[in-house]
Design a protein around this motif. Sequence first.
Motif, PDB file in Angstrom:
ATOM      1  N   MET B  55       0.775  -1.242   0.000  1.00  0.00           N
ATOM      2  CA  MET B  55       0.000   0.000   0.000  1.00  0.00           C
ATOM      3  C   MET B  55       0.804   1.288   0.000  1.00  0.00           C
ATOM      4  O   MET B  55       0.221   2.353  -0.083  1.00  0.00           O
ATOM      5  CB  MET B  55      -0.914   0.006   1.220  1.00  0.00           C
ATOM      6  CG  MET B  55      -0.181  -0.044   2.533  1.00  0.00           C
ATOM      7  SD  MET B  55      -1.300   0.062   3.923  1.00  0.00           S
ATOM      8  CE  MET B  55      -1.890  -1.614   4.037  1.00  0.00           C
ATOM      9  N   THR B  56       2.118   1.210   0.095  1.00  0.00           N
ATOM     10  CA  THR B  56       2.857   2.478   0.192  1.00  0.00           C
ATOM     11  C   THR B  56       4.288   2.338  -0.323  1.00  0.00           C
ATOM     12  O   THR B  56       4.878   1.254  -0.223  1.00  0.00           O
ATOM     13  CB  THR B  56       2.872   2.977   1.658  1.00  0.00           C
ATOM     14  OG1 THR B  56       3.721   4.119   1.772  1.00  0.00           O
ATOM     15  CG2 THR B  56       3.347   1.918   2.626  1.00  0.00           C
ATOM     16  N   ASN B  60       5.811   8.877  -0.635  1.00  0.00           N
ATOM     17  CA  ASN B  60       4.745   8.944  -1.644  1.00  0.00           C
ATOM     18  C   ASN B  60       4.424  10.388  -1.992  1.00  0.00           C
ATOM     19  O   ASN B  60       4.397  11.254  -1.119  1.00  0.00           O
ATOM     20  CB  ASN B  60       3.458   8.301  -1.106  1.00  0.00           C
ATOM     21  CG  ASN B  60       3.706   6.895  -0.583  1.00  0.00           C
ATOM     22  OD1 ASN B  60       4.097   6.012  -1.325  1.00  0.00           O
ATOM     23  ND2 ASN B  60       3.485   6.716   0.711  1.00  0.00           N
ATOM     24  N   ARG B  99       0.175   4.243  -8.606  1.00  0.00           N
ATOM     25  CA  ARG B  99      -1.027   3.420  -8.480  1.00  0.00           C
ATOM     26  C   ARG B  99      -2.248   4.334  -8.367  1.00  0.00           C
ATOM     27  O   ARG B  99      -2.162   5.425  -7.791  1.00  0.00           O
ATOM     28  CB  ARG B  99      -0.952   2.542  -7.230  1.00  0.00           C
ATOM     29  CG  ARG B  99       0.002   1.369  -7.353  1.00  0.00           C
ATOM     30  CD  ARG B  99      -0.101   0.508  -6.121  1.00  0.00           C
ATOM     31  NE  ARG B  99       0.931  -0.519  -6.099  1.00  0.00           N
ATOM     32  CZ  ARG B  99       1.155  -1.311  -5.054  1.00  0.00           C
ATOM     33  NH1 ARG B  99       0.432  -1.168  -3.962  1.00  0.00           N
ATOM     34  NH2 ARG B  99       2.094  -2.233  -5.105  1.00  0.00           N
ATOM     35  N   LYS B 101      -5.953   4.905  -6.794  1.00  0.00           N
ATOM     36  CA  LYS B 101      -6.668   4.447  -5.600  1.00  0.00           C
ATOM     37  C   LYS B 101      -8.161   4.254  -5.888  1.00  0.00           C
ATOM     38  O   LYS B 101      -8.747   5.015  -6.669  1.00  0.00           O
ATOM     39  CB  LYS B 101      -6.524   5.478  -4.479  1.00  0.00           C
ATOM     40  CG  LYS B 101      -5.123   5.575  -3.925  1.00  0.00           C
ATOM     41  CD  LYS B 101      -4.997   6.789  -3.031  1.00  0.00           C
ATOM     42  CE  LYS B 101      -3.574   6.914  -2.501  1.00  0.00           C
ATOM     43  NZ  LYS B 101      -3.355   8.185  -1.813  1.00  0.00           N
ATOM     44  N   TRP B 118      -6.370  -0.988  -5.319  1.00  0.00           N
ATOM     45  CA  TRP B 118      -5.321  -0.271  -6.035  1.00  0.00           C
ATOM     46  C   TRP B 118      -5.363  -0.661  -7.511  1.00  0.00           C
ATOM     47  O   TRP B 118      -5.407  -1.851  -7.829  1.00  0.00           O
ATOM     48  CB  TRP B 118      -3.945  -0.651  -5.485  1.00  0.00           C
ATOM     49  CG  TRP B 118      -3.739  -0.271  -4.041  1.00  0.00           C
ATOM     50  CD1 TRP B 118      -3.953  -1.072  -2.965  1.00  0.00           C
ATOM     51  CD2 TRP B 118      -3.291   0.972  -3.539  1.00  0.00           C
ATOM     52  NE1 TRP B 118      -3.666  -0.405  -1.807  1.00  0.00           N
ATOM     53  CE2 TRP B 118      -3.244   0.873  -2.134  1.00  0.00           C
ATOM     54  CE3 TRP B 118      -2.920   2.184  -4.121  1.00  0.00           C
ATOM     55  CZ2 TRP B 118      -2.851   1.916  -1.316  1.00  0.00           C
ATOM     56  CZ3 TRP B 118      -2.515   3.224  -3.306  1.00  0.00           C
ATOM     57  CH2 TRP B 118      -2.488   3.093  -1.925  1.00  0.00           C
ATOM     58  N   VAL B 120      -3.187  -0.990 -10.622  1.00  0.00           N
ATOM     59  CA  VAL B 120      -1.729  -1.096 -10.806  1.00  0.00           C
ATOM     60  C   VAL B 120      -1.359  -1.259 -12.269  1.00  0.00           C
ATOM     61  O   VAL B 120      -2.153  -1.762 -13.081  1.00  0.00           O
ATOM     62  CB  VAL B 120      -1.152  -2.286  -9.996  1.00  0.00           C
ATOM     63  CG1 VAL B 120      -1.347  -2.072  -8.507  1.00  0.00           C
ATOM     64  CG2 VAL B 120      -1.760  -3.612 -10.430  1.00  0.00           C
ATOM     65  N   ASN B 205      -6.568  -4.509   1.173  1.00  0.00           N
ATOM     66  CA  ASN B 205      -5.999  -4.380  -0.164  1.00  0.00           C
ATOM     67  C   ASN B 205      -6.560  -5.395  -1.159  1.00  0.00           C
ATOM     68  O   ASN B 205      -6.767  -6.564  -0.820  1.00  0.00           O
ATOM     69  CB  ASN B 205      -4.476  -4.566  -0.103  1.00  0.00           C
ATOM     70  CG  ASN B 205      -3.789  -3.459   0.691  1.00  0.00           C
ATOM     71  OD1 ASN B 205      -3.629  -2.350   0.210  1.00  0.00           O
ATOM     72  ND2 ASN B 205      -3.443  -3.755   1.937  1.00  0.00           N
ATOM     73  N   TYR B 207      -6.251  -5.705  -5.853  1.00  0.00           N
ATOM     74  CA  TYR B 207      -5.550  -5.053  -6.969  1.00  0.00           C
ATOM     75  C   TYR B 207      -6.312  -5.232  -8.278  1.00  0.00           C
ATOM     76  O   TYR B 207      -6.732  -6.344  -8.618  1.00  0.00           O
ATOM     77  CB  TYR B 207      -4.124  -5.612  -7.081  1.00  0.00           C
ATOM     78  CG  TYR B 207      -3.370  -5.375  -5.793  1.00  0.00           C
ATOM     79  CD1 TYR B 207      -2.743  -4.161  -5.562  1.00  0.00           C
ATOM     80  CD2 TYR B 207      -3.368  -6.334  -4.783  1.00  0.00           C
ATOM     81  CE1 TYR B 207      -2.107  -3.910  -4.352  1.00  0.00           C
ATOM     82  CE2 TYR B 207      -2.741  -6.091  -3.571  1.00  0.00           C
ATOM     83  CZ  TYR B 207      -2.110  -4.872  -3.361  1.00  0.00           C
ATOM     84  OH  TYR B 207      -1.502  -4.617  -2.169  1.00  0.00           O
ATOM     85  N   THR B 224      -3.666   9.900 -11.329  1.00  0.00           N
ATOM     86  CA  THR B 224      -3.299   8.669 -10.613  1.00  0.00           C
ATOM     87  C   THR B 224      -3.630   8.841  -9.125  1.00  0.00           C
ATOM     88  O   THR B 224      -4.105   9.914  -8.712  1.00  0.00           O
ATOM     89  CB  THR B 224      -1.804   8.337 -10.818  1.00  0.00           C
ATOM     90  OG1 THR B 224      -1.547   7.015 -10.308  1.00  0.00           O
ATOM     91  CG2 THR B 224      -0.881   9.328 -10.080  1.00  0.00           C
ATOM     92  N   GLY B 225      -3.381   7.793  -8.342  1.00  0.00           N
ATOM     93  CA  GLY B 225      -3.656   7.860  -6.895  1.00  0.00           C
ATOM     94  C   GLY B 225      -2.451   8.381  -6.139  1.00  0.00           C
ATOM     95  O   GLY B 225      -2.532   9.321  -5.360  1.00  0.00           O
TER      96      GLY B 225
END
Lengths: 226, 440
Positions: B55-56, B60, B99, B101, B118, B120, B205, B207, B224-225
């Motif tokens: 997630m990170t 970021n 990514r 969100k 996410w 991706v 999470n 994907y 994007t996120g």
Amino acid sequence: MQPIHLENVKKNYQLDKVQVSALKGINLTIEAGEFTVIAGPSGSGKTTILNLIGCVDTASEGKVVVGGKETGGLTEKQLTDLRLHTIGFIFQSFNLIPVLNVFDNVEFPLLLQNKLSPQDRRDRVAKFIDRVGLTQYAHHRPSELSGGQRQRVAIARALVTKPQIVLADEPTANLDSVTGQTIIDLMKEINAAENTTFLFSTHDHSIMNQARRIVRLQDGRIQDKA
Amino acid sequence: MNVYFLIAYRNILQRRVRSLMLAAAIVAVSVIFSLLLALLQGVQDTMVGNGTALMTGHVNIAGFYKISQSSANPQVTKYPPLLEYAKEKIPEAAVIVDRVKAYGKVISEVDSTMIPMWGVNMDQEANVLGRLELEASAESNSPGDLKKLGESGTIALFAVHAKKLKVGVGDMVTVSVPTYRNMNNTKDVKVVAILKDVGMMSQFNAYLNANDVRALYQSKPDSTGQIMIYLKKLADVPAVEARIRKDLSDKGYVLMDKDANPFWMKFDRVAGESWTGQKLDITTWEDETSFLKWVVSLLSVLTFILTIVLSIIIVMGLINALWMSVKERTTEIGTLRAIGMQKSKVLWMFMLESLILSISSTAAGLILVGIMSQALNAAAIPIESDAFKMFLMTNNLSFHFGVAPALTTFFSLVTFFTLGSLIPAFQAAKLSPIVAINQS
């Protein structure tokens, strides 16, 4: 300089609510190089006098001068230093450090003094161990020695710092008569050779007869200073 | 050899049985404390490892875009210049990915669940998502293939969600997300991979393909996120974060104030603020996983309490043993004081005994833990309880025993035991020579 001088010294102990007078006004001067016996029956104050001169106890009244210093005004630390640099002790029960061997026991006061180099220190220790005839036992622990040998170690430990005064509290009490005589002979020999002041307590008449001076005590008072 | 050390060492040997019992107790405390610290470090490392895969990034570039005062969209618009900036101006970076969100409902034929998701781009994710393990589900023998997320209309779920939804690889699910205009958009997607659970983080999470997420939200291709920057060295995080903040601010971007929380905990705050448009939010992996800190804190507290209780018991034993030693050696102490040993040296002599015992026993305990950690990690002991798996965020017990926990154990225990020995050592030093000699 007189190494020991006592002036009107009194010592009282408190036992529960009763005050006991162990010394009742002692006046005594001991000159350098004397070989003196303090004699008297049990409870007469022999050990109390030795404790005061040995700076392990303080007088209730009067003046105690040891090595030129009046002990009454000294701090605990100063008294400890005075003991280390001025006095050698020989105890009735030898009081060696059980986990150290003969060499280490004799060396210990020199380590506390920290005045000599390691080599000089080792030489001095070897010399005094030889002097008391224990060279071959230098690496033995006290538990591996006889009573007489242990007291010899104690003598070497007391003398190794070359003190002005050696105090011995009934040094022969735990020894047989032959060994006791040998120890006294050794102390007399060192006294003559080094001019060290010896003061010891005893109530053994055969030993008293060999002293150059006898101080007789009775009930906390000096009876005779012949 | 120092004569004080010699006396202390020989006295320890002399009282062999008592010393051995004490040493064994100190070794035991040292082992328990170190193992707990190693487990704690293992959980922390797993958390960093999983958190940064799931997630990170380490740092970021994220943000919120508000089309109205009450909205809060976790989106970075016009991100390509920001991506270029990250690639060119952050030489500390090892990998940079972006990514998209999403937050919505995943619906199967039998159940549904709300999950943060996410979007991706699999071209970028080989070293990030690619680190996660796959597992076969009850509904399908195949764990699937994560690379298929590169195709449109695909989803990868964690086992915990697959189990709840009763789906396996090849099954279809519907993803429904509320858009920024309070509409719900849906898309049918195929499950292409089932990821092995990694404790609590698995709950948060799933994907999708990045373009599918953009389509669901009707976002432009240049949105994007977040841009996730993975650094070569974790220690560079504060410096890189500070530099990004300064550079982007200088370039005219509006930055949000620092808030050490994951993005999904900022929705209410952002929605309550009166601004509209784009604001960037520079976050770190610690901010994004801060909601898991309580696990580490709880383990730390448990470790601390257990160690303190055990140490107090051992210190009592140590004090008792030294006290007995003082009693047995009263005449010796009196003699030493009489021949000229100062009180401070007596104190040191007794403390030295405690130091020798605690240093040697703690060191032995640490060596033992080093060996045990290797053996336990090699054995890969599985955690059977789901609750513990979730709590410890791992499927196997993992012990990371490094220099830092070893030094912490060593110095804290030796200090604690040495301080404990001060009490009997002071008693010994206080002994009057005359009283001590008279006891002979």
